[in-house]
Design a protein around this motif. Structure first.
Motif, PDB file in Angstrom:
ATOM      1  N   ALA A   1      16.952  -6.529 -79.771  1.00 13.36           N
ATOM      2  CA  ALA A   1      16.771  -7.383 -80.943  1.00 13.36           C
ATOM      3  C   ALA A   1      15.543  -8.275 -80.775  1.00 13.36           C
ATOM      4  O   ALA A   1      14.784  -8.483 -81.736  1.00 13.36           O
ATOM      5  CB  ALA A   1      18.015  -8.224 -81.180  1.00 13.36           C
ATOM      6  N   VAL A   2      15.338  -8.779 -79.568  1.00 10.07           N
ATOM      7  CA  VAL A   2      14.174  -9.632 -79.292  1.00 10.07           C
ATOM      8  C   VAL A   2      12.875  -8.841 -79.495  1.00 10.07           C
ATOM      9  O   VAL A   2      11.929  -9.316 -80.140  1.00 10.07           O
ATOM     10  CB  VAL A   2      14.235 -10.201 -77.861  1.00 10.07           C
ATOM     11  N   PHE A   3      12.838  -7.631 -78.954  1.00  8.70           N
ATOM     12  CA  PHE A   3      11.632  -6.812 -79.089  1.00  8.70           C
ATOM     13  C   PHE A   3      11.434  -6.351 -80.531  1.00  8.70           C
ATOM     14  O   PHE A   3      10.295  -6.238 -81.001  1.00  8.70           O
ATOM     15  CB  PHE A   3      11.691  -5.621 -78.138  1.00  8.70           C
ATOM     16  N   SER A   4      12.519  -6.075 -81.222  1.00  5.02           N
ATOM     17  CA  SER A   4      12.409  -5.697 -82.637  1.00  5.02           C
ATOM     18  C   SER A   4      11.869  -6.862 -83.457  1.00  5.02           C
ATOM     19  O   SER A   4      11.052  -6.668 -84.374  1.00  5.02           O
ATOM     20  CB  SER A   4      13.777  -5.269 -83.179  1.00  5.02           C
ATOM     21  N   PHE A   5      12.288  -8.070 -83.125  1.00  2.00           N
ATOM     22  CA  PHE A   5      11.778  -9.263 -83.812  1.00  2.00           C
ATOM     23  C   PHE A   5      10.284  -9.439 -83.550  1.00  2.00           C
ATOM     24  O   PHE A   5       9.513  -9.772 -84.466  1.00  2.00           O
ATOM     25  CB  PHE A   5      12.539 -10.502 -83.351  1.00  2.00           C
ATOM     26  N   TYR A   6       9.882  -9.209 -82.304  1.00  2.00           N
ATOM     27  CA  TYR A   6       8.451  -9.297 -81.959  1.00  2.00           C
ATOM     28  C   TYR A   6       7.626  -8.333 -82.797  1.00  2.00           C
ATOM     29  O   TYR A   6       6.586  -8.706 -83.360  1.00  2.00           O
ATOM     30  CB  TYR A   6       8.273  -9.027 -80.465  1.00  2.00           C
ATOM     31  N   VAL A   7       8.079  -7.084 -82.897  1.00  4.77           N
ATOM     32  CA  VAL A   7       7.358  -6.088 -83.687  1.00  4.77           C
ATOM     33  C   VAL A   7       7.304  -6.510 -85.150  1.00  4.77           C
ATOM     34  O   VAL A   7       6.240  -6.447 -85.792  1.00  4.77           O
ATOM     35  CB  VAL A   7       8.014  -4.694 -83.550  1.00  4.77           C
ATOM     36  N   TRP A   8       8.433  -6.956 -85.684  1.00  2.00           N
ATOM     37  CA  TRP A   8       8.478  -7.393 -87.086  1.00  2.00           C
ATOM     38  C   TRP A   8       7.519  -8.558 -87.320  1.00  2.00           C
ATOM     39  O   TRP A   8       6.789  -8.577 -88.320  1.00  2.00           O
ATOM     40  CB  TRP A   8       9.910  -7.804 -87.449  1.00  2.00           C
ATOM     41  N   LEU A   9       7.519  -9.522 -86.417  1.00  7.51           N
ATOM     42  CA  LEU A   9       6.709 -10.722 -86.595  1.00  7.51           C
ATOM     43  C   LEU A   9       5.223 -10.408 -86.644  1.00  7.51           C
ATOM     44  O   LEU A   9       4.504 -10.865 -87.546  1.00  7.51           O
ATOM     45  CB  LEU A   9       6.996 -11.713 -85.459  1.00  7.51           C
ATOM     46  N   PHE A  10       4.743  -9.611 -85.693  1.00  5.28           N
ATOM     47  CA  PHE A  10       3.307  -9.344 -85.622  1.00  5.28           C
ATOM     48  C   PHE A  10       2.842  -8.326 -86.647  1.00  5.28           C
ATOM     49  O   PHE A  10       1.657  -8.293 -86.991  1.00  5.28           O
ATOM     50  CB  PHE A  10       2.924  -8.908 -84.204  1.00  5.28           C
TER      51      PHE A  10
ATOM     52  N   SER B   1       4.109  -8.378 -89.681  1.00  6.10           N
ATOM     53  CA  SER B   1       4.355  -9.008 -90.982  1.00  6.10           C
ATOM     54  C   SER B   1       3.449 -10.199 -91.251  1.00  6.10           C
ATOM     55  O   SER B   1       3.540 -10.809 -92.315  1.00  6.10           O
ATOM     56  CB  SER B   1       5.819  -9.463 -91.067  1.00  6.10           C
ATOM     57  N   THR B   2       2.603 -10.548 -90.293  1.00 11.34           N
ATOM     58  CA  THR B   2       1.718 -11.702 -90.471  1.00 11.34           C
ATOM     59  C   THR B   2       0.263 -11.278 -90.241  1.00 11.34           C
ATOM     60  O   THR B   2      -0.005 -10.397 -89.423  1.00 11.34           O
ATOM     61  CB  THR B   2       2.082 -12.839 -89.490  1.00 11.34           C
ATOM     62  N   PRO B   3      -0.687 -11.913 -90.921  1.00 15.66           N
ATOM     63  CA  PRO B   3      -2.104 -11.537 -90.775  1.00 15.66           C
ATOM     64  C   PRO B   3      -2.634 -11.847 -89.380  1.00 15.66           C
ATOM     65  O   PRO B   3      -2.261 -12.855 -88.762  1.00 15.66           O
ATOM     66  CB  PRO B   3      -2.815 -12.400 -91.829  1.00 15.66           C
ATOM     67  N   LEU B   4      -3.515 -10.992 -88.899  1.00 14.53           N
ATOM     68  CA  LEU B   4      -4.107 -11.178 -87.581  1.00 14.53           C
ATOM     69  C   LEU B   4      -4.873 -12.494 -87.495  1.00 14.53           C
ATOM     70  O   LEU B   4      -4.827 -13.186 -86.472  1.00 14.53           O
ATOM     71  CB  LEU B   4      -5.033  -9.998 -87.266  1.00 14.53           C
ATOM     72  N   LEU B   5      -5.573 -12.860 -88.560  1.00 19.11           N
ATOM     73  CA  LEU B   5      -6.332 -14.111 -88.552  1.00 19.11           C
ATOM     74  C   LEU B   5      -5.407 -15.310 -88.369  1.00 19.11           C
ATOM     75  O   LEU B   5      -5.714 -16.243 -87.613  1.00 19.11           O
ATOM     76  CB  LEU B   5      -7.135 -14.249 -89.848  1.00 19.11           C
TER      77      LEU B   5
ATOM     78  N   THR C   1      -1.820  -5.499 -81.289  1.00 14.94           N
ATOM     79  CA  THR C   1      -1.954  -4.062 -81.024  1.00 14.94           C
ATOM     80  C   THR C   1      -0.651  -3.488 -80.488  1.00 14.94           C
ATOM     81  O   THR C   1      -0.225  -2.394 -80.885  1.00 14.94           O
ATOM     82  CB  THR C   1      -3.083  -3.814 -80.008  1.00 14.94           C
ATOM     83  N   GLY C   2       0.000  -4.226 -79.587  1.00 21.00           N
ATOM     84  CA  GLY C   2       1.255  -3.759 -79.006  1.00 21.00           C
ATOM     85  C   GLY C   2       2.329  -3.536 -80.050  1.00 21.00           C
ATOM     86  O   GLY C   2       3.090  -2.565 -79.982  1.00 21.00           O
ATOM     87  N   ALA C   3       2.392  -4.415 -81.045  1.00 19.40           N
ATOM     88  CA  ALA C   3       3.411  -4.286 -82.087  1.00 19.40           C
ATOM     89  C   ALA C   3       3.191  -3.019 -82.916  1.00 19.40           C
ATOM     90  O   ALA C   3       4.129  -2.260 -83.173  1.00 19.40           O
ATOM     91  CB  ALA C   3       3.381  -5.521 -82.992  1.00 19.40           C
ATOM     92  N   TYR C   4       1.948  -2.784 -83.324  1.00 20.35           N
ATOM     93  CA  TYR C   4       1.659  -1.597 -84.133  1.00 20.35           C
ATOM     94  C   TYR C   4       1.757  -0.312 -83.301  1.00 20.35           C
ATOM     95  O   TYR C   4       2.328   0.691 -83.745  1.00 20.35           O
ATOM     96  CB  TYR C   4       0.274  -1.700 -84.764  1.00 20.35           C
ATOM     97  N   ALA C   5       1.182  -0.349 -82.103  1.00 19.53           N
ATOM     98  CA  ALA C   5       1.180   0.849 -81.266  1.00 19.53           C
ATOM     99  C   ALA C   5       2.581   1.228 -80.813  1.00 19.53           C
ATOM    100  O   ALA C   5       2.865   2.404 -80.589  1.00 19.53           O
ATOM    101  CB  ALA C   5       0.269   0.645 -80.055  1.00 19.53           C
TER     102      ALA C   5
END
Length: 231
Positions: free
Chosen positions: A59-68, A70-74, A105-109
């Protein structure tokens, strides 16, 4: 105009070699490590007493992926570099940039790698287990080599995209080639010319990477025929 191009292009190009490409490579390598760990955790299916604990970890790692994702890189760059000092966490520009680019990058990859791993039929896992192979042996000798070929095109595209995204590093004071072009434009009052030059250099870098991607894909598919069978 030609004098400006001759004097400015080497300076911008060198900034790309010295800062843009290294930031992209370092961030991508770290991001890949994060992505592999994240993907493996999210596809794992533990049993027994560790199941509840592992569910929390997933769940923690899934939240990390969702967070990065779902938000702009800038915005992420600004939070890490300008925002975190307010809570006592401070990084220099380079560190903040690499941390942010790596996590993004980690979240998308991780989604790319997760999809590639899941594309390998369960029958291959079962067949490997039936001859006594361990989980690690199956993963590294059978699953990962096949998944790599599937994941390579989107991962290569992610790296090319990251090279372009490093232009955002100028917003946190990293003097990469886009910021250099801005600095030169502020002195010679030729913003269109300077931004055209930096755009051409980005295009050059990405074209070279695209060519390398083509040959890398061809090399990893050297044992696969046109219909997807093994030669």
């Amino acid at each position: 105009m030609w004098d400006i191009i001759k004097s400015s292009t080497p300076e911008i190009f060198w900034a790309g070699i010295k800062y843009t490409i290294p930031i992209a490579i370092i961030s991508f390598v770290i991001g890949l490590v994060i992505a592999v760990i994240t993907a493996l955790i999210r596809i794992s299916k533990p049993h027994g007493k560790s199941k509840a604990v592992w569910a929390v970890v997933r769940a923690v790692f899934s939240f990390y992926v969702w967070l990065f994702r779902s938000t702009p890189l800038l915005v992420q760059l600004f939070i890490v570099f300008f925002g975190l000092p307010n809570v006592g966490i401070q990084f220099n520009a380079w560190t903040a940039g690499i941390i942010t680019f790596s996590l993004n990058t980690g979240a998308y990859a991780s989604e790319t790698i997760r999809g590639a791993l899941l594309s390998i039929p369960d029958s291959q896992w079962d067949a490997a287990y039936s001859i006594g192979m361990t989980y690690r042996q199956v993963l590294f000798r059978i699953v990962f080599p096949q998944a790599l070929r599937v994941a390579l095109p989107p991962l290569s595209n992610s790296f090319i995209g990251l090279v372009k995204d490093t232009s955002l590093a100028s917003s946190i004071t990293i003097v990469e080639m886009f910021m250099v072009s801005q600095q030169i434009a502020s002195n010679n009052y030729q913003p269109l010319l300077m931004y055209s030059i930096v755009a051409a250099i980005y295009a050059l870098f990405c074209t070279v990477l695209s060519i390398l991607q083509h040959y890398l894909e061809k090399w990893t598919s050297r044992y696969v025929d046109a219909v997807g069978g093994i030669r």
